[in-house]
Scaffold this motif. Structure first.
Motif, PDB file in Angstrom:
ATOM      1  N   VAL A  67       0.904  -1.085  -0.218  1.00 40.80           N
ATOM      2  CA  VAL A  67      -0.401  -0.392   0.136  1.00 40.80           C
ATOM      3  C   VAL A  67       0.411   1.347   0.033  1.00 40.80           C
ATOM      4  O   VAL A  67       0.282   2.414  -0.814  1.00 40.80           O
ATOM      5  N   ALA A  68       1.993   1.272   0.718  1.00 36.51           N
ATOM      6  CA  ALA A  68       3.048   1.875   0.611  1.00 36.51           C
ATOM      7  C   ALA A  68       3.163   2.416  -0.711  1.00 36.51           C
ATOM      8  O   ALA A  68       3.959   3.840  -1.214  1.00 36.51           O
ATOM      9  N   GLY A 108       1.602   9.885  -5.345  1.00 33.15           N
ATOM     10  CA  GLY A 108       1.624  10.587  -5.180  1.00 33.15           C
ATOM     11  C   GLY A 108       1.457  11.147  -3.979  1.00 33.15           C
ATOM     12  O   GLY A 108       2.169  12.609  -4.170  1.00 33.15           O
ATOM     13  N   VAL A 109       0.905  10.928  -3.090  1.00 35.41           N
ATOM     14  CA  VAL A 109       1.911  11.043  -2.049  1.00 35.41           C
ATOM     15  C   VAL A 109       3.193  11.250  -1.062  1.00 35.41           C
ATOM     16  O   VAL A 109       4.313  10.164  -1.781  1.00 35.41           O
ATOM     17  N   PRO A 110       3.790  12.375  -0.366  1.00 36.05           N
ATOM     18  CA  PRO A 110       4.720  12.026  -0.006  1.00 36.05           C
ATOM     19  C   PRO A 110       5.437  10.930   0.486  1.00 36.05           C
ATOM     20  O   PRO A 110       4.634  10.410   1.551  1.00 36.05           O
ATOM     21  N   VAL A 111       6.794  10.442   0.416  1.00 33.48           N
ATOM     22  CA  VAL A 111       6.695   9.087   0.613  1.00 33.48           C
ATOM     23  C   VAL A 111       7.219   8.618   2.410  1.00 33.48           C
ATOM     24  O   VAL A 111       6.274   7.850   2.514  1.00 33.48           O
ATOM     25  N   TYR A 112       7.125  10.036   3.280  1.00 30.58           N
ATOM     26  CA  TYR A 112       7.230   9.242   4.597  1.00 30.58           C
ATOM     27  C   TYR A 112       6.244   9.100   4.767  1.00 30.58           C
ATOM     28  O   TYR A 112       5.566   8.272   5.537  1.00 30.58           O
ATOM     29  N   ALA A 153       3.757   8.512   3.162  1.00 34.33           N
ATOM     30  CA  ALA A 153       3.038   7.586   2.714  1.00 34.33           C
ATOM     31  C   ALA A 153       3.162   5.557   3.276  1.00 34.33           C
ATOM     32  O   ALA A 153       1.873   5.492   3.520  1.00 34.33           O
ATOM     33  N   LEU A 154       4.469   6.012   4.099  1.00 39.38           N
ATOM     34  CA  LEU A 154       4.568   4.880   5.085  1.00 39.38           C
ATOM     35  C   LEU A 154       2.912   4.979   5.867  1.00 39.38           C
ATOM     36  O   LEU A 154       3.266   3.802   6.044  1.00 39.38           O
ATOM     37  N   LEU A 155       3.486   5.724   6.227  1.00 41.87           N
ATOM     38  CA  LEU A 155       2.497   6.235   7.602  1.00 41.87           C
ATOM     39  C   LEU A 155       1.109   6.354   7.567  1.00 41.87           C
ATOM     40  O   LEU A 155      -0.077   4.914   8.125  1.00 41.87           O
ATOM     41  N   LEU A 156       0.037   6.251   6.511  1.00 39.90           N
ATOM     42  CA  LEU A 156      -0.891   6.381   5.468  1.00 39.90           C
ATOM     43  C   LEU A 156      -0.967   4.890   5.397  1.00 39.90           C
ATOM     44  O   LEU A 156      -2.182   3.752   5.641  1.00 39.90           O
ATOM     45  N   ALA A 199       5.831  -1.574  10.352  1.00 42.92           N
ATOM     46  CA  ALA A 199       7.176  -2.431   9.648  1.00 42.92           C
ATOM     47  C   ALA A 199       7.501  -2.965   8.569  1.00 42.92           C
ATOM     48  O   ALA A 199       8.581  -2.462   8.037  1.00 42.92           O
ATOM     49  N   GLY A 200       6.326  -3.259   8.017  1.00 37.23           N
ATOM     50  CA  GLY A 200       6.756  -3.239   6.426  1.00 37.23           C
ATOM     51  C   GLY A 200       7.100  -1.951   5.279  1.00 37.23           C
ATOM     52  O   GLY A 200       7.805  -1.947   4.824  1.00 37.23           O
ATOM     53  N   ALA A 201       5.840  -1.466   5.752  1.00 38.85           N
ATOM     54  CA  ALA A 201       7.017  -0.548   5.365  1.00 38.85           C
ATOM     55  C   ALA A 201       8.139   0.433   5.197  1.00 38.85           C
ATOM     56  O   ALA A 201       8.489   0.835   4.076  1.00 38.85           O
ATOM     57  N   LEU A 202       8.503   0.368   6.861  1.00 35.46           N
ATOM     58  CA  LEU A 202       9.390   1.165   7.155  1.00 35.46           C
ATOM     59  C   LEU A 202      10.456  -0.111   6.021  1.00 35.46           C
ATOM     60  O   LEU A 202      11.629   0.106   6.133  1.00 35.46           O
TER      61      LEU A 202
END
Lengths: 249, 335
Positions: free
Chosen positions: B79-80, B87-91, B93-96, B226-229
């Motif tokens: 999803v990240a 177009g979501v700013p990358v960091y 995007a991790l949280l979202l 954790a997966g996004a990070l």
């Protein structure tokens, strides 16, 4: 008809486990602040009736009114929050938690108490049931009799208006049974109605003003203890055989 | 009588909390003082701590033994990428992504949480396999060809390393804080009651399903973060690597060795896992065999794990999750 004093009124309760009928057309009512004993041979449906009243299992037939409201469709947590507390025949402690924490869950969820009021209620219940010295002990480390006391203390911590007790007196010595009678009397003195299933009839009659005898999933007698214990059907179904199996006083 | 008091924070607990604050403050300066390679390794450690804490919240405090938590780990990364590509700013995007997976876990939980014990464990495994297959169907991912977090690939390596480190540190701190507050509060006690005996918990007023739902969603969102990070450190996304059951095996190792059902245990377990991986990771298959054997031995012979055993032995009560009744007559805690 139930009068204004009726706390719980169960009508036409039926329960089957597959082909086995465990309760059929049971009527059971109790007034506020009343104490009722339930006796009967093993398999009579006593514990199932308690399970149905407390919401642990749904009834297949009938209606249950509690404090004037239909609670038939409510689950166990919802009924507990309205004031129906219970103990289990085989103790079901929260083994990984301390005795105090066992009560705290009950006081905060079923009893809807917060903060210091919840602590006070737990300490009060522990003291009443003689469990205060074990407050910080993990429940899994308790011996059987202390587990039974924990059942009672935990049910009390939910601040019930109706307390359903399932054989908390089994296996007690005479002195311990006398203590238990004292505890139940204190609970009654606080205005809590009590339904108590117990085989030790001579202990039971020290507390209850009314006795219900069940057999084969039906109520076969209901009235003052003296009358019920002299009832021919009761003697035939329970006391006659129980005289061999159980101490009946 | 009012002399009986209930104790939660003790002087030792306060000292321990302050020590944690100091460690976190030092870690916050990490990228400025540590060598690049070590910064990267610590980022991995933070991810391990998150994974361990989430699995422990599920299994250790709620009795929900999941062998499919990699589903959320993989979905978080996937999803990240979707959000970043949109177009979501990358960091952000991790949280979202973590929040989105948390929302997605609600309907999943409605099905899974009705399963008990082993059924739940197997159900979660099936879910993970299903999620893996569905992600493979996405033309962007194109089966096991995979894709990558393109937006982050464009950032200079040093800046990326530091930013990802700080994100991971912040995520770990925040998630541990949430778990701490959750377990310390009303829900924490209700969760443990459900873990120990569902029927008894219901009989004292605990809404069993609603209580489980809270921890299930938290663990889903936490594992997704954790997966996004992990994606932010690895850049590339191959479904097989993210939806692998090895992630849940790591979580189990970390929790069992550290101490299941203790708050501090998984943190200790993650540090041990991190050290073992650093020393023996190059051994490949035998390293994995060793991990499995160690987790098994702990489960059999030291079921409380290292922290649990130390807590018993030295009567430690550091972070105050429980309640201790102090009686006035002796002035000491009875047990």
């Amino acid at each position: 008809m139930p009068d204004a004093d009726t706390l719980l009124d169960a009508r036409g309760i039926g329960k089957r486990f597959n082909a086995l009928t465990v309760l059929s057309d049971v009527d059971f009512a109790i007034r506020a602040e009343e104490a009722v004993g339930i006796v009967g041979p093993n398999g009579a449906g006593k514990t199932t009736l308690l399970n149905v009243l407390s919401g642990a299992m749904p009834a297949d037939a009938g209606h249950i009114l509690f404090a004037g409201q239909d609670v038939s469709r409510l689950d166990a947590p919802a009924r507990c929050r309205r004031g129906i507390g219970r103990s289990h025949q085989i103790p079901r402690p929260f083994g990984g938690m301390t005795v105090f924490e066992n009560l705290l869950v009950a006081a905060r969820t079923g009893g809807n108490a917060h903060g210091a009021a919840a602590y006070d209620r737990c300490v009060d219940s522990l003291r009443l049931c003689g469990m205060l010295p074990f407050a910080n002990r993990r429940a899994e480390a308790l011996a059987l009799l202390d587990r039974k006391r924990l059942e009672l203390a935990r049910a009390l911590a939910t601040a019930p208006r109706l307390l359903l007790l399932d054989e908390i007196g089994g296996g007690l010595t005479d002195a311990e049974a006398a203590e238990l009678v004292d505890i139940i009397r204190v609970i009654r003195g606080r205005g809590v109605a009590v339904v108590w299933i117990e085989h030790i009839v001579h202990v039971l009659v020290q507390v209850v003003g009314r006795l219900v005898c069940m057999d084969g999933g039906r109520v076969i007698a209901d009235g003052p203890p003296d009358t019920v214990l002299r009832d021919a059907a009761v003697i035939d179904a329970y006391l006659g055989s129980a005289a061999h199996d159980h101490p009946v006083g | 009588m009012t002399q009986i008091t209930v104790q939660r924070w003790t002087p030792a607990a306060i000292a321990f909390a302050l020590a944690i604050a100091v460690v976190l403050a030092v870690l916050a300066a990490g990228p400025l003082i540590f060598p690049a390679g070590f910064t990267e390794r610590l980022t991995a450690l933070f991810v391990y701590v998150i994974l361990g804490a989430m699995w422990n919240a599920l299994a250790g405090y709620s009795g929900l033994v999941s062998v499919g938590q990699q589903a959320f780990f993989g979905l978080g990364a996937f999803v990240a990428i979707l959000l970043s590509n949109a177009g979501v700013p990358v960091y952000a995007a991790l949280l979202l992504a973590a929040l989105a997976v948390g929302v997605l876990s609600l309907p999943i939980g409605e099905v899974m949480l009705r399963l008990r014990g082993g059924e739940f464990a197997i159900g979660m495994w099936v879910l993970a396999e299903l999620a893996h297959l569905l992600v493979n169907l996405d033309p962007l991912v194109n089966g096991e060809t995979g894709t990558s977090l393109i937006a982050l690939d464009a950032v200079p390596a040093a800046a990326r390393r530091a930013d990802t480190y700080w994100c991971a540190l912040a995520a770990m701190t925040a998630l541990l804080g949430i778990v701490f507050l959750l377990l310390r509060g009303r829900i924490g006690a209700s969760l443990q009651a459900v873990r120990d005996d569902e029927q008894a918990a219901a009989s004292v007023g605990v809404r069993v399903l609603a209580t489980k739902r809270v921890v299930f969603v938290l663990a889903a969102a936490g594992c997704a973060l954790a997966g996004a990070l992990w994606l932010a450190t690895a850049i590339t996304f191959q479904p097989r690597a993210y939806f692998s059951v090895q992630w849940t095996a790591y979580m189990i190792f970390i929790t069992l060795v550290g101490g299941i059902g203790t708050f501090e245990g998984p943190v200790l377990g993650a540090v041990i896992f991190f050290a073992v991986e650093t020393l023996f990771g190059a051994l490949g298959v035998w390293y994995l065999v060793g991990l499995g054997a160690a987790a098994l031995l702990f489960a059999l012979f030291a079921p409380r794990g290292l922290w649990g055993a130390a807590q018993r032995r030295y009567d430690l009560r550091l972070l105050p999750l429980g309640f201790h009744v102090v009686l006035p007559t002796t002035g000491r805690i009875i047990r």
